[in-house]
Design an enzyme around this catalytic site. Structure first.
Site, PDB file in Angstrom:
ATOM      1  N   ASP A 101     -37.410  48.990  82.623  1.00 35.24           N
ATOM      2  CA  ASP A 101     -38.390  50.041  82.859  1.00 35.24           C
ATOM      3  C   ASP A 101     -39.796  49.568  82.483  1.00 35.24           C
ATOM      4  O   ASP A 101     -39.977  48.914  81.446  1.00 35.24           O
ATOM      5  CB  ASP A 101     -38.002  51.253  81.994  1.00 35.24           C
ATOM      6  CG  ASP A 101     -38.811  52.480  82.300  1.00 35.24           C
ATOM      7  OD1 ASP A 101     -38.808  52.907  83.466  1.00 35.24           O
ATOM      8  OD2 ASP A 101     -39.444  53.031  81.374  1.00 35.24           O
ATOM      9  N   GLU A 155     -26.719  33.069  78.410  1.00 31.82           N
ATOM     10  CA  GLU A 155     -25.673  32.711  77.427  1.00 31.82           C
ATOM     11  C   GLU A 155     -24.290  33.131  77.918  1.00 31.82           C
ATOM     12  O   GLU A 155     -23.278  32.627  77.456  1.00 31.82           O
ATOM     13  CB  GLU A 155     -25.909  33.470  76.103  1.00 31.82           C
ATOM     14  CG  GLU A 155     -26.987  32.923  75.222  1.00 31.82           C
ATOM     15  CD  GLU A 155     -27.307  33.906  74.083  1.00 31.82           C
ATOM     16  OE1 GLU A 155     -26.522  34.858  73.829  1.00 31.82           O
ATOM     17  OE2 GLU A 155     -28.367  33.720  73.456  1.00 31.82           O
TER      18      GLU A 155
HETATM   19  C1  BGC Z   1     -39.502  55.350  85.193  1.00 33.22           C
HETATM   20  C2  BGC Z   1     -40.008  56.753  85.154  1.00 33.22           C
HETATM   21  C3  BGC Z   1     -40.441  57.036  83.737  1.00 33.22           C
HETATM   22  C4  BGC Z   1     -41.434  55.994  83.223  1.00 33.22           C
HETATM   23  C5  BGC Z   1     -41.565  56.035  81.743  1.00 33.22           C
HETATM   24  C6  BGC Z   1     -40.765  54.598  84.895  1.00 33.22           C
HETATM   25  O1  BGC Z   1     -41.409  53.907  85.675  1.00 33.22           O
HETATM   26  O2  BGC Z   1     -38.929  54.973  86.406  1.00 33.22           O
HETATM   27  O3  BGC Z   1     -39.046  57.669  85.584  1.00 33.22           O
HETATM   28  O4  BGC Z   1     -41.047  58.294  83.695  1.00 33.22           O
HETATM   29  O5  BGC Z   1     -41.032  54.704  83.541  1.00 33.22           O
HETATM   30  O6  BGC Z   1     -40.411  55.535  81.146  1.00 33.22           O
END
Ligand code: BGC
Length: 567
Positions: free
Chosen positions: A211, A263
């Protein structure tokens, strides 16, 4: 089914994104769960997906749909238990389906024990140093340390009350205040995430979607960003040199994570993989997938392009060239849990950004294109035709692809959710001016003729209301209809396994001569894809039809349609 013996499986894979709250509800409480995913593995196997990616399933107060994690090593009680997760992974593997999960390394929840300890501890303490705390500016420290804006609107700094009850330091949150940013300069944080990776890899997880993978590090000059910099989801400007994005320290961390994934080369599942979520211009994006760094990164320019032949062709050509330059496959995507569903986007007069071969990064548009798109009316029938055609285009291109739950059913965005049902923090933080992303997160319609379509039970409505019009789009109904979107996706994904020209393949694409508005390319051996984005029917070249996005008339490809041919 992919071979578990092939460590390069991800280079051609089709990965299906599961948003667990909205995928399938086994216990009928109106909220999706892990057992629901287990019970619907047959749906995924019949689609011939190679892997699934599960959006965050961790314990979370849900300030941002689970992207605010309070425990990185457990499952949210709404979704089930770690034992359920283990069972899902084992059963998916039995079906030849790999399992990726979400790593949320930029921030935790404000309810994470380490953040609670940081709040209780004094400025300068070890506990505070795990997050990004700073003194405020101004005489009493009552001004935020910098002018940085949050992606969800407003300042990226929140002031805390110290143990003695006085207003105190500020902490950084690039997203909601309930999502404090980790301090990636702190080796303790680095070590903690190494351990989290190993915790899940050891349980048989095949990889992670990372993310906001282009964030994490913050430039320590604490300089303000230009005052006219736009903030807020969609209009945020990640200009080169921005103090919060794409910092050089990322390279070292990515190599460290890659080494951990590698790993596992000697294990039954082989080395593990990463896909990065980074909304960056292409030339900067591909640095992250150089050898020894991350495996793949979503190509969001493809997703963002308007429904226009020149724009899409420009994105395809530049994407393939940029990725070839670093030896990585391109990772195509048209939908996810953050964007308006392609069926609705392509049914709008403003259907995306315009990419062109001009100076700079090739983009010519205004920064408010997402707001204009959201505000423009939708012709769902037109959008559904175009989205099916776009799927044929995407799945014919060299590389891997991600599809988002409900895309295979041709679901449209639910743009008319009642105000009081909206849960996205963007809705509140924009003072109720931006509706946010709930419209693509509505629970899937599985069966039956009226809501809740097999999701929830009497007295337990789905957590977001489903539109009655989805009665014609349930998985059950489409399963029985050979001409359905579901059966089209099944055909396309099955063909990707049968035809050596598809997936990464051994050859790139070669464009055919075609009139304006028509994209036609061949791939060796023996494959052609034709997409008609013009207003007029296009006479098809010879070749056997392998798949088509709609019925074809007498060798003509109608407007807003696509076909796969043997060439
Ligand atoms: C996720 C979102 C989220 C954000 C913060 C992103 O890009 O896909 O859904 O709100 O990160 O974590």
């Amino acid at each position: 089914m992919i071979s578990f013996d092939d460590p390069t499986w991800w280079r051609s894979a089709v990965v299906y994104q599961v948003y667990p709250r909205s995928f399938a509800d086994a216990d009928g409480d109106g909220i999706g769960d892990v057992r629901g995913i287990i019970e619907r593995l047959d749906h995924l196997a019949s689609l011939h997906v190679d892997a699934i990616w599960i959006s965050p399933w961790y314990p979370s107060p849900l300030a941002d749909g689970g992207y605010d994690v309070s425990d990185y090593r457990d499952i949210h009680p709404d979704f089930g238990t770690l034992a359920d997760a283990d069972e899902l992974v084992a059963r998916a593997h039995d079906l030849g389906i790999r399992v990726l999960i979400d790593l949320v390394p930029n921030h935790s929840s404000d309810q994470h024990p380490w953040f609670q300890q940081a709040l209780a501890a004094a400025p300068g303490s070890r506990e505070r140093n795990r997050y990004v705390f700073r003194d405020g500016r101004g005489e009493n420290g009552d001004q935020p340390p910098t002018n940085w804006g949050s992606l969800f609107g407003g300042s990226a700094w929140q002031r805390v009350t110290e143990a003695d009850g006085r207003p105190g330091q500020w902490y950084l949150h690039m997203f909601a205040p309930e999502q404090p940013d980790w301090n990636w300069d702190n080796p303790e944080v680095v070590q903690e995430f190494d351990d989290i990776l190993r915790f899940w890899f050891d349980r048989g997880i095949d990889g992670f979607r990372i993310d906001v993978a282009d964030s994490l590090f913050v430039h320590r000059g604490w300089v303000d960003t230009p005052v006219d910099q736009l903030t807020g989801f969609g209009t945020y400007q990640k200009f080169e040199g921005h103090p919060l994005w794409d910092q050089p320290e990322l390279e070292h961390l990515q190599k460290r994570w890659r080494a951990i994934a590698d790993e596992y080369a000697g294990t039954a599942l082989g080395p593990r993989i990463f896909v990065s979520e980074a909304y960056l211009p292409l030339q900067r994006l591909v640095r992250h997938v150089r050898p020894g760094r991350l495996h793949s990164s979503f190509n969001f320019e493809f997703l963002q392009s308007e429904w226009d032949a020149d724009s899409l062709r420009h994105v395809i050509d530049t994407s393939l060239a940029a990725h070839a330059g670093v030896g990585a496959p391109t990772t195509w995507v048209l939908n996810n849990h953050d964007v308006i569903r392609s069926v609705s986007r392509y049914g709008k007069p403003v259907s995306g950004r315009r990419f062109r071969a001009t100076a700079g990064d090739g983009v010519s548009d205004d920064p408010h294109w997402q707001e204009r798109m959201a505000a423009s009316p939708t012709d769902v029938a037109l959008g559904r035709r175009r989205a099916a055609a776009a799927a044929l285009l995407m799945l014919a291109l060299p590389g891997g692809a991600y599809i988002y739950q409900g895309e295979e059913l041709g679901l449209d965005e639910v743009e008319d959710l009642p105000d009081d049902s909206l849960q996205d923090p963007i809705w509140v933080r924009s003072q109720h001016t931006v509706r946010g992303r709930d419209g693509c997160r509505v629970p899937l319609p599985w069966s039956g003729t009226h809501a809740p379509f097999g999701f929830g039970s009497a007295g337990h409505d789905p957590w977001l209301p489903q539109p009655g019009r989805w009665a014609t789009l349930t998985a059950e109904r489409q399963d029985a209809d050979p001409a359905s979107t579901l059966n089209l996706y099944r055909t396309l994904l099955a063909l990707r396994h049968e035809l050596p020209a598809l997936g990464e393949g051994t050859a790139g694409i070669s464009w055919d001569a075609a009139p304006a508005g028509v994209l036609s390319f061949t791939r060796e051996p023996g494959f052609r894809c034709v997409v008609n984005l013009s207003d007029a029917p296009y006479p098809l070249p010879g070749g056997r039809t392998l798949a088509a996005s709609c019925p074809l008339d007498e060798g003509m490809l109608p407007a807003d349609a696509a076909v796969w041919l043997s060439a």
